[in-house]
Design an enzyme around this catalytic site. Structure first.
Site, PDB file in Angstrom:
ATOM      1  CG  HIS A  27      78.408 -67.951  -8.705  1.00 42.55           C
ATOM      2  ND1 HIS A  27      77.365 -68.814  -8.522  1.00 42.55           N
ATOM      3  CD2 HIS A  27      79.168 -68.494  -9.694  1.00 42.55           C
ATOM      4  CE1 HIS A  27      77.456 -69.829  -9.364  1.00 42.55           C
ATOM      5  NE2 HIS A  27      78.569 -69.662 -10.085  1.00 42.55           N
ATOM      6  CB  CYS A  40      81.763 -79.653 -23.903  1.00 39.16           C
ATOM      7  SG  CYS A  40      81.489 -78.074 -23.058  1.00 39.16           S
ATOM      8  CB  CYS A  48      78.159 -77.762 -25.152  1.00 41.22           C
ATOM      9  SG  CYS A  48      77.740 -77.862 -23.407  1.00 41.22           S
ATOM     10  CG  HIS A  67      79.504 -74.743 -21.153  1.00 43.23           C
ATOM     11  ND1 HIS A  67      79.384 -76.039 -20.712  1.00 43.23           N
ATOM     12  CD2 HIS A  67      79.936 -74.021 -20.095  1.00 43.23           C
ATOM     13  CE1 HIS A  67      79.736 -76.107 -19.448  1.00 43.23           C
ATOM     14  NE2 HIS A  67      80.066 -74.905 -19.046  1.00 43.23           N
ATOM     15  CE  LYS A 119      74.559 -70.853 -17.784  1.00 42.67           C
ATOM     16  NZ  LYS A 119      75.148 -71.790 -18.687  1.00 42.67           N
TER      17      LYS A 119
END
Ligand code: MSP
Length: 510
Positions: A18, A126, A143, A146, A295
């Site tokens: 990406h 995590c 976390c 995340h 995000k």
């Protein structure tokens, strides 16, 4: 001639390429091409990170084996970079035989030296980050990256005596102020090092995870992915022989984003110290691309794919945007509006118009035949040449400092000057006066030098455009660096213009 070794992170094979991966890879490619353009020998490494929980879980979710899954996504990364024209010299996979045996060799070496021990550890793990978090590092129990709640895991594992290298690491970072750059990330690492470092858990029991490199000294364990993946930067050189390690390794320029600062600024240098290997030359850290909607994520449906961008806007236009829009080190916003605005303003209007105007006049007034330069240049001709010489100097300074956006700014300000030169010298008016024909020929000759210089200076950023410019000028085989005024012999025939960057109409915007 200097040697330079440029690396991208090894991308996890649990996601398809990406925007974020593309940015780092395009930066690496641009840096390599720029180094080559100034006469350096450059080697570019990229590849994929394929072991660990995260990949094993993604493979299971796709009802396939980790190896099959990794083969597919790794192949996708490779073909994407090929399609994007990335000039990598080697594509490494952490599942490569040679990499795996190198990791085992280093593990054994560090183990034999007494820097790896067996112990028990409990912590918050995590899976997204593939690492343990201390309670202090968690934000409201989650976390920070995340936003998931890590699992508390307690088990027996092998540990690397990372803490022992803390004083040496601190001294090293303090002694070389630009080891980690830009400054803000060095400051972050130094702040982190104010607290005592813990030892690093470098194994996972095979009862929990089989998808990894077996520890050479205990078959019941596989290697922690970061300990495995970081070593790629050195193992990749092994396939070229020991000599490459001597020549390229100490000139390593790692490129990463801020998300993986800690493994690269703390784990990796201490691993190198323990393995008796010299440190990298620079750790270059960039910020994050964020979308208007926040995000980038699959669930939000806002993931930017490089090949889609290439198909819609052209790879060079996309590259230009990435390099021009983000100040290396800081976060930047990605939006199609901003991309289209830049393409129209900087590429279609500024660069494209100048080139097509110059070539069109050359065609119309002289049937494409380059006219001679007189020995006495007008003041504006010398000023034009000097402006580009100055822009080149600035560009080189900014590139050495990884300030890609400023390098392009410097070049575009010379372009503005060239556009003003056209207005000032007005060849389209002069041409009406039969006595001024030779001056028109000279003005266009200088403008062809502008296009030739652009083809050289733009090459690291927009390699296809640079090639197209040289094809238009019919100078594909000419030496790159003939001084201004000596790039063309009178009588040389150039080609008619063509549209390099079509204007994107606003309806096309989303
Ligand atoms: N496998 C590890 C790296 C091991 S290196 C020995 C990893 N992989 S990753 O696939 O998650 O890639 C992270 C990197 O991708 C970032 O450091 C950055 O280079 C790039 N990016 C991913 N998303 C990004 C943005 N949104 N913005 C900019 N770059 C980001 O971590």
């Amino acid at each position: 001639m200097a040697r330079i070794y440029i690396t991208t992170p090894l991308y996890y094979v649990n996601a398809e390429p990406h925007l974020g991966h593309t940015y780092t890879t395009v930066v690496a490619d641009t840096l390599k091409r720029w180094h080559q353009s100034i006469g350096d020998e450059a080697f570019l490494l990229t590849g994929t990170d394929e072991h660990g929980d995260k990949i094993a879980q993604a493979a299971a979710a796709n009802e396939t084996t980790p190896k099959e899954y990794a083969d597919r996504i790794s192949g996708l990364f490779r073909s994407t970079w090929d399609n994007c024209g990335i000039a990598y010299d080697h594509f490494i996979r952490t599942t490569d035989e040679s990499h795996q045996s190198y990791v085992q060799k280093i593990l054994q070496k560090i183990y034999d030296a007494g820097d790896i021990y067996f112990g028990e550890y409990g912590g918050f793990y995590c899976y997204g980050c593939e690492r343990f978090y201390t309670e202090k590092e968690l934000v409201e129990g989650r976390c920070p990256d995340h936003q998931t709640t890590p699992e508390y895991i307690s088990e027996k594992n092998y540990f690397f005596r990372m803490s022992q290298y803390q004083p040496h690491l601190l001294e090293t970072i303090q002694a070389k102020p630009d080891l980690i750059r830009p400054e803000r990330y060095r400051t972050e690492v130094l702040a982190f090092l104010r607290e005592p470092l813990e030892d690093l858990c470098i194994s996972r029991p095979t009862s929990r995870l089989q998808w990894g490199i077996p520890l050479p000294f205990d078959a019941n364990y596989v290697t922690y992915v970061w300990f495995d993946a970081l070593l790629n930067y050195v193992s990749a050189l092994e396939y070229r022989g020991e000599d490459a390690l001597q020549t390229f390794w100490p000139k390593a320029q790692h490129l990463i984003a801020k998300d993986i600062l800690k493994p690269h600024a703390i784990y990796w240098p201490t691993m190198l110290m323990a393995a008796g290997l010299p440190l990298y030359d620079h750790l270059n850290v960039h910020g994050y691309w964020v979308m208007d909607s926040g995000k980038m994520s699959k669930s939000l449906g806002n993931v930017i794919r490089p090949l889609e961008m290439k198909a819609r806007f052209g790879m060079d236009a996309f590259r230009y945007f990435l390099l021009r829009e983000m100040a290396f080190g800081q976060d930047a916003k990605f939006s199609e509006d901003a991309l289209v605005t830049r393409i129209n303003a900087d590429l279609a209007n500024n660069l494209g118009n100048l080139v097509s105007r110059v070539l069109a006049m050359q065609q119309k007034y002289f049937a494409g035949i380059v006219q001679p330069l007189s020995s006495a240049w007008a003041a504006e001709d010398t000023a034009l040449r000097d402006t580009f010489a100055h822009a080149e100097q600035e560009l080189n300074g900014f590139m050495a400092d990884l300030q890609f956006h400023r390098a392009l700014e410097a070049l575009w300000s010379a372009l503005d000057h060239a556009n003003r030169y056209v207005v000032q010298t007005a060849p389209f008016t002069l041409v009406k006066d039969p006595a001024k024909q030779s001056r028109v020929g000279e003005v266009l000759h200088h403008l062809l030098e502008v296009v030739r210089t652009l083809s050289r200076l733009l090459a690291p950023f927009m390699p296809d455009t640079a090639r197209q410019l040289r094809a238009l000028l019919a100078i594909e085989d000419d030496p790159w660096k003939a001084p201004w005024g000596q790039g063309f012999v009178a009588g040389h025939k150039i080609n008619p213009p063509k549209v390099l960057f079509p204007r994107i109409e606003t309806e096309a915007k989303k």
